[in-house]
Design an enzyme around this catalytic site. Structure first.
Site, PDB file in Angstrom:
ATOM      1  N   GLU A 493      55.927  25.827  47.245  1.00 43.35           N
ATOM      2  CA  GLU A 493      56.737  27.049  47.253  1.00 43.35           C
ATOM      3  C   GLU A 493      56.809  27.648  45.854  1.00 43.35           C
ATOM      4  O   GLU A 493      56.847  28.868  45.684  1.00 43.35           O
ATOM      5  CB  GLU A 493      58.138  26.775  47.801  1.00 43.35           C
ATOM      6  CG  GLU A 493      58.179  26.238  49.241  1.00 43.35           C
ATOM      7  CD  GLU A 493      57.354  27.051  50.240  1.00 43.35           C
ATOM      8  OE1 GLU A 493      57.140  28.258  50.002  1.00 43.35           O
ATOM      9  OE2 GLU A 493      56.908  26.470  51.244  1.00 43.35           O
ATOM     10  N   HIS A 499      53.280  33.463  41.950  1.00 42.47           N
ATOM     11  CA  HIS A 499      52.532  34.641  42.406  1.00 42.47           C
ATOM     12  C   HIS A 499      53.434  35.881  42.362  1.00 42.47           C
ATOM     13  O   HIS A 499      53.027  36.943  41.892  1.00 42.47           O
ATOM     14  CB  HIS A 499      52.028  34.373  43.837  1.00 42.47           C
ATOM     15  CG  HIS A 499      50.997  35.346  44.326  1.00 42.47           C
ATOM     16  ND1 HIS A 499      50.632  35.427  45.648  1.00 42.47           N
ATOM     17  CD2 HIS A 499      50.246  36.274  43.689  1.00 42.47           C
ATOM     18  CE1 HIS A 499      49.711  36.359  45.792  1.00 42.47           C
ATOM     19  NE2 HIS A 499      49.454  36.883  44.622  1.00 42.47           N
TER      20      HIS A 499
END
Ligand SMILES: [Zn+2]
Length: 700
Positions: A493, A499
């Protein structure tokens, strides 16, 4: 003063229907004045959402009208950018509601989402199916070569045009009316599916009242069973639930076979109990309507409609990958089944293994082969140490830092907050983490945002990112100790979070990446979790501070590949199931979805002890809408992440700075500005292949 009023009103609960007063202090209607302008969670009350949603939609309708009614000829700025920027308030409330409805839900929120679903669906159709608006978009699209747009602008134009076409802009009036109906029904069914699933997960409780029935269970699991019992007014008993941190270790360790069978059946029959939360008919209707929509749009089945937008492009490519992995996977699973049979015999048993035996005897087989008990690892994986370890990895790779923030609104009182800063000290964003299960939180683990990165008036707007997990809660008076799997999930996660934090795009329309690319940034992080170099830094015994022993690391490493037959088989089974539902070109009105599931998995030779990772009636990835014809994405991305990690390995340094810089620049930063396959080749210099994946899973 205004804050005081808000609190006073909310204290009156739902009887406070003085909309005017509520509006005047609705936190969505003003700029957030919180640190880093995160949503002021404590001030947001249930009654603020609906007016904000309605006003947000209204405002966007007006903005769209302005775009259409302006005198000027269509330009990129006055049409494409204007559409992209429209609906700011709507986006602002939707992102908070979406996040909160997943971690902090209640009957009122769920009722509101059901009430809003058809309105939202109509609202989005009103925009996409507006002929004057589409005419302007089309006019610009047709002269795109002459506009002198940069790469990002060109991509935004392409995406905008495509979203109109895929949203039905080219259909005739009748077709558009039909499409509206379908969209509305589909989103309602998807919502119902998820709500039923949550109900069914919470419905089942395994109550144990005899101490001897706890045999085999770890102390921490027993302690958490006692806590759950206490919370359910059953003090002195033990309660186990269908939430993963409860059901999974129970299946792994409980010696009582009858109780394993009971909880296993509870787990695999969710949504298939013939009660008011049954999902069978929901699924049949849903896949039927999706097929109808695909045909209306000119496709032979729903998967082709969806896959056109993915890196995989078509069904053949997806099945080709799944089939390539299926054969070696099944062989591995059969080997594991033999080991399980051996363990049953050793245990003095004389029965065929069933689904509820797999995890239990597999654990024993693993212990026999590698002398590794999963629980031996937990003391070295204290929650806080694991996330410090993951921050360390990010720091070594990218130079970024994470510092706790004390005074900041939290999405839930259990959450913690960090500020992420870049190498040069500039603020990158806020990261929330929320670790443990509760009834108001949906199952699984995910990463979301409460604000996504964008630009406003030329200035970067930083993202507010959240990681949500359902880890094993700490026993009373103890720290939270994670399993190896849970540590892995956290790194995963965190990869999504990076990202989101690194993304640098100017438009909403180009901020997303295809579903089958999105797991590359997350899954690549899993490669660092158990690297000895990294373990040495964070995996320290919570009592003694002793670093995880080398022998234990070696055992972990060797045993890591063991069990991939089962894990890959249950995953691939779910991927096939998801695809098979959506490549159908004809669906009979009396289709029994459970029969369909049995046939589709039976014909591929799946072992009867291994159910699909998610069965039809609780497969929210595909039925809820997020991963429809897309559950394969995890393994598709895994081909990429294994191959990408090789790029580090090949240099002999898992923290190689050149490779890390390239990964950040070409994969983590561009959002959806570049095509996924282009991004990958930019980074790697060549196309990926499945070698590293097969190796990594021990399937070769
Ligand atoms: Zn993920």
């Amino acid at each position: 003063m205004t804050v005081g009023i808000a609190v006073a009103l909310s204290a009156c609960g739902s009887s406070a229907k003085k909309t005017g007063d509520v509006d005047s202090v609705n936190p969505f209607f003003t700029e957030y004045t919180t640190p880093y302008e995160v949503p002021p969670f404590e001030q947001i009350k249930q009654e603020h959402y609906k007016p904000a949603f309605l006003k947000g939609m209204e405002e966007q309708v007006r903005e769209i009208e302005q775009i259409i009614n302006q005198k000027e000829e269509p330009t990129f700025e006055n049409t494409i950018v204007a559409i992209d920027q429209s609906g700011a308030l709507y986006k602002k409330v939707a992102i908070v509601f979406g996040g909160q409805n997943s971690v902090n839900t209640n009957d009122e929120m769920q009722a509101l989402s059901r009430e809003l679903s058809p309105l939202q669906s109509k609202h989005s159709d009103d925009i996409t199916l507006n002929p004057q608006l589409f005419a302007r978009v089309k006019a610009i699209y047709n002269m795109r070569e002459k506009l002198g747009l940069n790469k990002e602008q060109t991509k935004l134009l392409d995406e905008t045009y495509k979203s109109f076409v895929r949203g039905g802009a080219n259909l005739n009036k009748e077709g558009q009316a039909k499409l509206r109906e379908l969209n509305s029904e589909i989103s309602m069914l998807q919502l119902t599916f998820g709500q039923n699933m949550l109900k069914e997960t919470n419905n089942f409780k395994l109550v144990v009242d005899k101490e001897e029935d706890l045999a085999g269970l770890s102390e921490s699991l027993i302690a958490s069973g006692a806590l759950i019992a206490k919370a359910n007014n059953m003090e002195g008993k033990w309660v186990f639930t269908l939430h993963n941190p409860s059901v999974m270790p129970f299946l792994q360790y409980a010696e009582n076979r009858a109780l394993r069978e009971k909880i296993f059946n509870g787990y695999i029959n969710r949504g298939d109990n013939g009660n008011e939360a049954d999902n069978k008919e929901v699924v049949r209707k849903l896949i039927t309507l999706r097929l109808e929509k695909a045909k209306l749009m000119g496709y032979s089945d729903y998967a082709s409609f969806v896959l056109e937008e993915r890196m995989a492009k078509n069904e053949e490519t997806v099945y080709k990958l799944l089939d390539e992995l299926w054969v070696p996977t099944l062989e591995k699973a059969k080997e594991e089944l033999e080991d399980i049979k051996t363990e049953i015999k050793k245990d003095g048993g004389n029965f065929e293994p069933e689904g509820w035996d797999w995890r239990y005897y597999f654990e024993k087989a693993k212990k026999a082969k590698f002398d590794l008990d999963e629980n031996e690892v937990r003391p070295y994986l204290k929650l806080e140490n694991v996330y410090e370890g993951m921050f360390y990895v990010a720091n070594r790779l990218y130079g970024i830092t994470f510092t706790p923030i004390k005074e900041i609104p939290l999405p839930h009182p259990d959450a913690v907050a960090f500020e992420c800063k870049d190498k040069d000290g500039t603020h990158l964003g806020v990261l929330y983490m929320d670790f443990f299960p509760r009834e108001s939180k949906r199952g699984g683990a995910w990463c979301g945002t409460y604000r996504s990165q964008t630009y406003k008036d030329g200035k970067r707007v930083s993202p507010v990112v959240t990681i949500v997990c359902n880890f094993t809660p700490p026993a009373e008076g103890q720290p939270a100790l994670l399993s190896a799997d849970e540590a892995n999930t956290m790194f995963h996660e965190f990869g999504h979070a990076l990202h989101n934090l690194f993304k640098d795009v100017h438009y909403y329309g180009v901020s997303g990446v295809p579903r089958d690319f999105v797991e590359l940034p997350s899954q690549i992080m899993e490669h660092w979790v158990f690297e000895p170099e990294v373990l040495k830094v964070y995996a320290k015994h919570y009592q003694t501070g002793e670093v995880i022993p080398v022998e234990l690391i070696e055992k972990l490493d060797k045993s890591g590949k063991y069990g991939q037959g089962f894990a890959t088989a249950e995953y691939l089974a779910a991927s096939y199931l998801d695809m098979d539902y959506h490549v159908m070109k004809d669906i009979s009105a009396d289709l029994n979805v459970m029969d369909f599931e049995a046939q589709t998995l039976g014909k591929r030779g799946l072992l009867k002890q291994i159910p699909s990772r998610y069965r039809t009636t609780y497969f929210n990835h595909t039925m809820g809408g997020g991963y429809t014809a897309g559950y394969y994405s995890y393994i598709w991305s895994e081909v990429l992440d294994c191959d990408a990690f090789q790029a580090f390995k090949e240099t002999g340094d898992i923290f190689n700075q050149d490779v890390a810089a390239k990964f950040r620049q070409y994969v983590l930063t561009p959002g959806g500005i570049d095509d996924a396959s282009v991004m990958y080749v930019n980074f790697r210099g060549k196309e990926p292949n499945t070698e590293a994946l097969l190796e990594n899973r021990g399937l070769k």
